[in-house]
Design an enzyme around this catalytic site. Structure first.
Site, PDB file in Angstrom:
ATOM      1  N   SER A 168      54.828  40.621  42.988  1.00 53.85           N
ATOM      2  CA  SER A 168      53.635  41.053  44.017  1.00 53.85           C
ATOM      3  C   SER A 168      53.838  40.585  45.379  1.00 53.85           C
ATOM      4  O   SER A 168      54.994  40.233  45.585  1.00 53.85           O
ATOM      5  CB  SER A 168      52.323  40.478  43.358  1.00 53.85           C
ATOM      6  OG  SER A 168      51.136  40.985  43.955  1.00 53.85           O
ATOM      7  N   ASN A 169      52.886  40.445  46.022  1.00 56.84           N
ATOM      8  CA  ASN A 169      53.007  40.043  47.669  1.00 56.84           C
ATOM      9  C   ASN A 169      51.599  39.367  47.990  1.00 56.84           C
ATOM     10  O   ASN A 169      50.681  39.342  47.244  1.00 56.84           O
ATOM     11  CB  ASN A 169      53.139  41.152  48.465  1.00 56.84           C
ATOM     12  CG  ASN A 169      52.135  42.218  48.423  1.00 56.84           C
ATOM     13  OD1 ASN A 169      51.065  41.874  48.672  1.00 56.84           O
ATOM     14  ND2 ASN A 169      52.632  43.479  47.841  1.00 56.84           N
TER      15      ASN A 169
END
Ligand code: C5P
Length: 218
Positions: free
Chosen positions: A24-25
């Site tokens: 993810s981020n």
């Protein structure tokens, strides 16, 4: 006149590897949620397609919760033709694991080199199919050559506007409550929005776009 219909995406996507691991981020969704709330307060009918975030659900906004980039694409594609404005503020993961396991991979079996595959570019695909009356806005989160990259993406993705966001600074972008951006239009207009709370930045972005939209319509 019926209210203007605005579709907004926000937050990160999660690309699962197995039930306990994902890629993810650090997107918090704050910018996209601020835009959705401001659009609602401007009297627009708003739908917010949100990746997993820890923010309260805004009142008076239709919510669609998604996890992966593929989920987000499905949700946005289904809604796209019914909306006047589409604002992609989500930080969509560009890649996902080629395979994802339904059961937890024991660490002994976890691949040393994870095989990755590209996710579809949701916004670029919208740019190819948007009608003349639709307005498409993208975000460009960059750490260097911010404006140059944003201008390039504006063209490549056939957008009407792009919001250039320098995410190399700790006090703006991703999970911060504040942001500073440059708003760039396909007509060559560039407007700098200085460091402020994301609700203020959202207001400035939407009002600038709305003004130009109204001018075009008359
Ligand atoms: O190319 P880049 O990822 O920098 O583009 C950012 C813009 O494109 C954002 O508006 C983001 O929401 C959108 N995007 C997308 N699908 C992807 C990657 C980015 O819609 N797979």
């Amino acid at each position: 006149m019926p209210p203007l219909k605005c579709l907004i995406s926000a937050g990160p996507t999660r690309e699962w590897i197995d039930p306990v691991r994902f890629i993810s981020n650090p997107s918090s969704g704050k910018m996209g949620y601020a835009l959705a709330k401001e659009a609602r307060d401007m009297g627009f009918e708003v739908c917010l397609v949100s990746g997993p975030v820890e923010l309260p659900k805004p009142i008076g906004i239709e919510m669609v919760d998604v996890e992966s980039a593929l989920d987000m694409k499905r949700a946005i594609d289904e809604k796209f033709s019914f909306y006047d404005w589409v604002i992609m503020a989500a930080a969509v993961c560009d890649h996902r694991s080629e395979s994802s396991s339904k059961i937890k991979l024991p660490k002994e079996h976890f691949p040393e080199n994870l095989s990755m595959t590209r996710n579809p570019d949701i916004l670029k695909d919208l740019g190819k199919k948007k009608s003349k009356s639709q307005l498409l806005v993208g975000f460009a989160a960059e750490t260097h050559m911010v404006l140059e990259s944003a201008r390039k993406k504006l063209k490549q993705k056939n957008l009407d506007w792009i919001v250039a966001n320098d995410v190399s600074k700790t006090n703006q972008g991703f999970s911060s409550d504040q942001n500073a951006v440059t708003l760039i239009s396909s007509n060559g207009l560039e407007k700098q929005i200085y460091l402020a709370d994301k609700s203020i930045v959202a207001k400035e972005i939407l009002h600038a776009i709305h003004l130009s939209w109204l001018e075009k319509a008359h």
